[in-house]
Design a protein around this motif. Structure first.
Motif, PDB file in Angstrom:
ATOM      1  N   ILE A 108       0.821  -1.218   0.000  1.00  0.00           N
ATOM      2  CA  ILE A 108       0.000   0.000   0.000  1.00  0.00           C
ATOM      3  C   ILE A 108       0.856   1.270   0.000  1.00  0.00           C
ATOM      4  N   THR A 109       2.130   1.129  -0.366  1.00  0.00           N
ATOM      5  CA  THR A 109       2.986   2.291  -0.546  1.00  0.00           C
ATOM      6  C   THR A 109       3.020   2.670  -2.026  1.00  0.00           C
ATOM      7  N   PRO A 110       3.308   3.935  -2.359  1.00  0.00           N
ATOM      8  CA  PRO A 110       3.345   4.347  -3.766  1.00  0.00           C
ATOM      9  C   PRO A 110       4.466   3.639  -4.522  1.00  0.00           C
ATOM     10  N   GLY A 111       4.297   3.554  -5.845  1.00  0.00           N
ATOM     11  CA  GLY A 111       5.362   3.035  -6.690  1.00  0.00           C
ATOM     12  C   GLY A 111       4.961   1.825  -7.497  1.00  0.00           C
ATOM     13  N   ALA A 112       5.842   1.434  -8.406  1.00  0.00           N
ATOM     14  CA  ALA A 112       5.613   0.275  -9.256  1.00  0.00           C
ATOM     15  C   ALA A 112       5.610  -0.995  -8.417  1.00  0.00           C
ATOM     16  N   LYS A 113       4.873  -2.004  -8.884  1.00  0.00           N
ATOM     17  CA  LYS A 113       4.745  -3.265  -8.145  1.00  0.00           C
ATOM     18  C   LYS A 113       5.110  -4.440  -9.053  1.00  0.00           C
ATOM     19  N   PRO A 114       5.676  -5.498  -8.474  1.00  0.00           N
ATOM     20  CA  PRO A 114       6.003  -6.693  -9.265  1.00  0.00           C
ATOM     21  C   PRO A 114       4.843  -7.671  -9.346  1.00  0.00           C
ATOM     22  N   TRP A 115       3.628  -7.177  -9.185  1.00  0.00           N
ATOM     23  CA  TRP A 115       2.420  -7.991  -9.259  1.00  0.00           C
ATOM     24  C   TRP A 115       1.294  -7.158  -9.865  1.00  0.00           C
ATOM     25  N   ASP A 116       0.238  -7.849 -10.305  1.00  0.00           N
ATOM     26  CA  ASP A 116      -0.914  -7.165 -10.909  1.00  0.00           C
ATOM     27  C   ASP A 116      -1.989  -6.837  -9.883  1.00  0.00           C
ATOM     28  N   SER A 123      -8.450  -3.065   3.826  1.00  0.00           N
ATOM     29  CA  SER A 123      -9.609  -2.194   3.966  1.00  0.00           C
ATOM     30  C   SER A 123      -9.439  -0.966   3.079  1.00  0.00           C
ATOM     31  N   ILE A 124     -10.517  -0.569   2.426  1.00  0.00           N
ATOM     32  CA  ILE A 124     -10.490   0.636   1.595  1.00  0.00           C
ATOM     33  C   ILE A 124     -10.537   1.860   2.507  1.00  0.00           C
ATOM     34  N   THR A 125      -9.526   2.734   2.389  1.00  0.00           N
ATOM     35  CA  THR A 125      -9.515   3.979   3.154  1.00  0.00           C
ATOM     36  C   THR A 125      -9.105   5.128   2.244  1.00  0.00           C
ATOM     37  N   ALA A 126      -9.484   6.314   2.631  1.00  0.00           N
ATOM     38  CA  ALA A 126      -9.155   7.500   1.834  1.00  0.00           C
ATOM     39  C   ALA A 126      -7.646   7.702   1.748  1.00  0.00           C
ATOM     40  N   ASP A 127      -6.928   7.490   2.847  1.00  0.00           N
ATOM     41  CA  ASP A 127      -5.481   7.678   2.838  1.00  0.00           C
ATOM     42  C   ASP A 127      -4.802   6.692   1.897  1.00  0.00           C
ATOM     43  N   ARG A 128      -5.221   5.438   1.937  1.00  0.00           N
ATOM     44  CA  ARG A 128      -4.609   4.436   1.069  1.00  0.00           C
ATOM     45  C   ARG A 128      -4.893   4.709  -0.403  1.00  0.00           C
ATOM     46  N   LYS A 129      -6.046   5.299  -0.688  1.00  0.00           N
ATOM     47  CA  LYS A 129      -6.393   5.612  -2.075  1.00  0.00           C
ATOM     48  C   LYS A 129      -5.447   6.636  -2.693  1.00  0.00           C
ATOM     49  N   LYS A 130      -4.720   7.360  -1.861  1.00  0.00           N
ATOM     50  CA  LYS A 130      -3.756   8.327  -2.384  1.00  0.00           C
ATOM     51  C   LYS A 130      -2.534   7.614  -2.982  1.00  0.00           C
TER      52      LYS A 130
END
Length: 285
Positions: A108-116, A123-130
């Motif tokens: 849940i950190t920003p950046g490219a991921k090695p998975w799809d 849990s869906i949260t406003a902060d994580r959606k950023k």
């Protein structure tokens, strides 16, 4: 109750950790993004890290009832079964689903991921959606009753049966709202941990919290804990969803696939099996 990283650490001490088995093909290596084009149910090709494959991450280890025996490739366990159902909607055969592992926090950190996709009770949260995208939700937490084996609450599976018991809840929670509305005034504590302590010292007969939290309490905080029942209502519960990289072109088709299994009733069948029947947590009548 929003899922916290500390839950995994505590469960690690309480659960029997099965030796990690090799994931079904692929690795977490930084593959460059390529385009795969299965005959997706939505009619749209996905952009995936490996052509023709759907790479899905989960926790290490992954626990029951979300994944059974730490083997997501088996299709057994709630989140494993949901993943294969969504993959099928997207046009992927089970053999084209590649499982890898990731930590909760790194997902849940920003950046490219090695998975799809990543699935581990996010849990869906406003902060994580950023930082990341979320699919449509595949589960909304219910409230559940957790107690000790042999207590007055053990084996009680009806609202009427709960009305004669003393139930502990944390203040200001959905648990308080549900118990107060359906059962009666509960014993209120500052935190869930305080309510659990009251259960240990027999000041209350049971504690009500969200279902994931109830599994944690039964497995990690009580020597003889048992989750006996869950409320039917999901009002106010946290919503769990797949995590995708921020701005992913796959977010819309994955959401469409989740919506499709929700509409067809397949998601309910999976939920009833793995979060009720298999773990013996009936819905309160």
């Amino acid at each position: 109750m929003i899922r916290r990283r500390s839950l995994l650490a505590a469960l690690g001490a309480a659960a029997t950790v099965v030796a990690l088995t090799a994931c079904s093909g692929g690795s977490t290596g930084g593959a460059s993004t390529t385009t795969s084009a299965p005959a997706a149910a939505s009619g749209a090709a996905l952009t995936t890290v490996t052509a023709g494959k759907l790479t899905v991450a989960t926790g290490q280890p992954a626990y029951s009832p979300w994944v059974e025996d730490d083997r997501p490739e088996s299709g057994k366990g709630f989140e494993s079964a949901v993943t294969y159902a969504v993959a099928k909607q997207l046009g992927y055969a089970a053999s084209d689903v590649v499982w890898v592992r990731s930590s909760f926090d790194s997902a849940i950190t920003p950046g490219a991921k090695p998975w799809d996709l990543n699935i581990q009770q996010f849990s869906i949260t406003a902060d994580r959606k950023k930082a990341v995208d979320f699919s449509s939700p595949y589960y909304t937490t219910t409230q559940a009753v957790v107690t000790s084996k042999g207590s007055k609450a053990d084996g009680v599976t009806t609202i009427a049966g709960l009305k004669g018991l003393k139930i502990g809840v944390a203040t200001g929670t959905t648990s308080y709202t549900v118990v107060n509305a359906e059962v009666g005034q509960p014993a209120v504590y500052t935190s869930v941990d305080d309510a659990v302590q009251a259960l240990k010292t027999k000041q209350v007969d049971a504690v009500v919290t969200d279902l994931p939290g109830a599994f944690y309490i039964a497995g990690a905080q009580l020597d003889d804990g048992v989750v006996t029942a869950q409320f039917a209502s999901t009002a106010g519960g946290d919503q769990f969803a797949f995590v995708l990289p921020k701005g992913s072109a796959n977010t819309a088709p994955v959401s469409a696939a989740v919506d499709a299994i929700t509409k067809s009733g397949e998601l309910k069948e999976i939920t009833d099996k793995w979060l009720s029947s298999e773990v013996d947590v009936p819905v309160l009548q």
